[in-house]
Design an enzyme around this catalytic site. Structure first.
Site, PDB file in Angstrom:
ATOM      1  CG  HIS A 239      28.485 -22.321  60.923  1.00 55.51           C
ATOM      2  ND1 HIS A 239      28.551 -22.770  59.612  1.00 55.51           N
ATOM      3  CD2 HIS A 239      27.192 -22.511  61.310  1.00 55.51           C
ATOM      4  CE1 HIS A 239      27.359 -23.201  59.233  1.00 55.51           C
ATOM      5  NE2 HIS A 239      26.528 -23.069  60.236  1.00 55.51           N
TER       6      HIS A 239
HETATM    7  O1  RIB Z   1      26.269 -18.655  59.044  1.00 51.50           O
HETATM    8  C1  RIB Z   1      26.749 -19.055  60.308  1.00 51.50           C
HETATM    9  C2  RIB Z   1      27.009 -17.872  61.180  1.00 51.50           C
HETATM   10  O2  RIB Z   1      25.791 -17.199  61.456  1.00 51.50           O
HETATM   11  C3  RIB Z   1      27.589 -18.264  62.562  1.00 51.50           C
HETATM   12  O3  RIB Z   1      28.445 -17.254  63.008  1.00 51.50           O
HETATM   13  C4  RIB Z   1      26.365 -18.308  63.434  1.00 51.50           C
HETATM   14  O4  RIB Z   1      26.671 -18.014  64.809  1.00 51.50           O
HETATM   15  C5  RIB Z   1      25.535 -17.206  62.849  1.00 51.50           C
HETATM   16  O5  RIB Z   1      25.986 -15.997  63.407  1.00 51.50           O
END
Ligand code: RIB
Ligand code: CA
Length: 315
Positions: A239
């Site tokens: 992500h």
């Molecule tokens: O949904 C994904 C996010 O949530 C990313 O930033 C991961 O590190 C968590 O913080």
């Protein structure tokens, strides 16, 4: 070529670390003004300790500033079910010898932004608590921010609920401030981050390379895949890397300019990034470039090149 000034706000977190490594490998293009921590994946003390441990292990550092230990309104809900008890399980880091530079991220971020002649890019990969508070307490920084590249939200589906992505869900009130600040937002939501995935075969390649950084990433990512595999994921979204990758390689992404509002209600849709998809409506202005697709092969190639560049630099 002139470097791009960046501030990174994060909750390390496995994918936060991958994003930070990509930025560190590109210090020839990025002037990293500092990295601030925010409570999210784990408590503030744990995510800050993780950043200090990472820097100690790498022997590289940037200024570190400690931010908020909880969302603006509601209680903190951590992501420990994904990132483990430490918030960065899977690799045995050394005890930290790197100290933080500021215990007040808002003052640190304000001064860093105002002291730059040029505008900066603010990169956020955790809940938006620090960024929201910064913009509310020190609105004068807005004219020094070119855009905000954030990992969070989604146009179509959530992860922590059917409708909300974790970073926004963790602090929707902060997200409301950020998305209504007037600063251009580039949103790496789940729509694109689920296409920016790493596979078990990719992780095995990192394990084969087994350099100081590639070997560490292989171990961290093996832990990161545990939760996702248990939930039924066939591959593993990196992500937060998208928020940094966009700053460096805009051309591998495609997206759509949308008007996005944040649901701050206490209903089923709390934390939703509600995008107006009515194509017959023309808005005077949109606030968000929502990234929707990425060339994954190029994404992984650029990321692995960055890891191997750090392997060589730190050998
Ligand atoms: O949904 C994904 C996010 O949530 C990313 O930033 C991961 O590190 C968590 O913080
Ligand atoms: Ca994160």
């Amino acid at each position: 070529m002139k470097k791009t000034n960046v501030l990174i706000d994060c909750d390390p977190g496995h994918d936060d670390v991958m994003a930070i490594l990509l930025a560190l490998a590109n210090r020839d293009r990025l002037n990293i003004l500092g990295v601030s921590t925010v409570a999210g994946n784990q408590t503030l003390d744990k995510v800050t300790l993780n950043l200090r441990k990472l820097y100690t292990y790498l022997g590289i550092k940037t200024p570190i500033a400690v931010g908020s230990d909880r969302p603006i309104i509601k209680e903190l809900k951590t992501g420990d079910f994904v990132h483990g008890e430490s918030g960065l399980d899977g690799f045995d880091f050394p005890n930290p010898t790197v100290e933080v530079d500021s215990t007040n991220a808002l003052l640190f971020m304000r001064d860093a932004l105002l002291n730059c002649d040029e505008k900066s890019v603010l990169i956020a990969t955790g809940p938006l608590t620090n960024v929201g508070l910064l913009l509310r307490v020190f609105p004068e920084v807005k004219e020094k921010i070119d855009y905000i590249s954030l990992m969070g939200g989604s146009v179509f589906k959530g992860n922590v609920t059917p409708f909300a992505e974790y970073n926004i869900y963790a602090d929707p009130e902060a997200a409301h401030i950020v998305f209504n600040s007037g600063i251009p937002i580039v949103m790496s939501g789940l729509d694109v981050t689920h296409k920016a995935y790493i596979t078990n075969e990719d992780i095995m390649e990192l394990e084969r390379l087994n350099g100081k950084v590639t070997g560490m990433c292989a171990k961290l990512l093996k832990f990161f895949t545990k939760f996702h595999t248990s939930e039924g994921y066939k591959n593993f979204p990196l992500h937060d890397v998208c928020a940094v990758m966009y700053v460096l390689n805009k051309d591998i992404f495609t997206g759509q300019n949308l008007l996005v509002q944040i649901d701050t209600s206490d209903t089923l849709h709390r934390g939703r990034t509600a995008a107006d998809l009515r194509e017959w409506i023309t808005h005077d202005s949109t606030n968000t470039l929502a990234l929707l697709d990425v060339d994954r092969n190029k994404f992984i190639e650029i990321l692995f090149d960055a890891f191997e560049k750090l392997d060589s630099e730190l050998a």
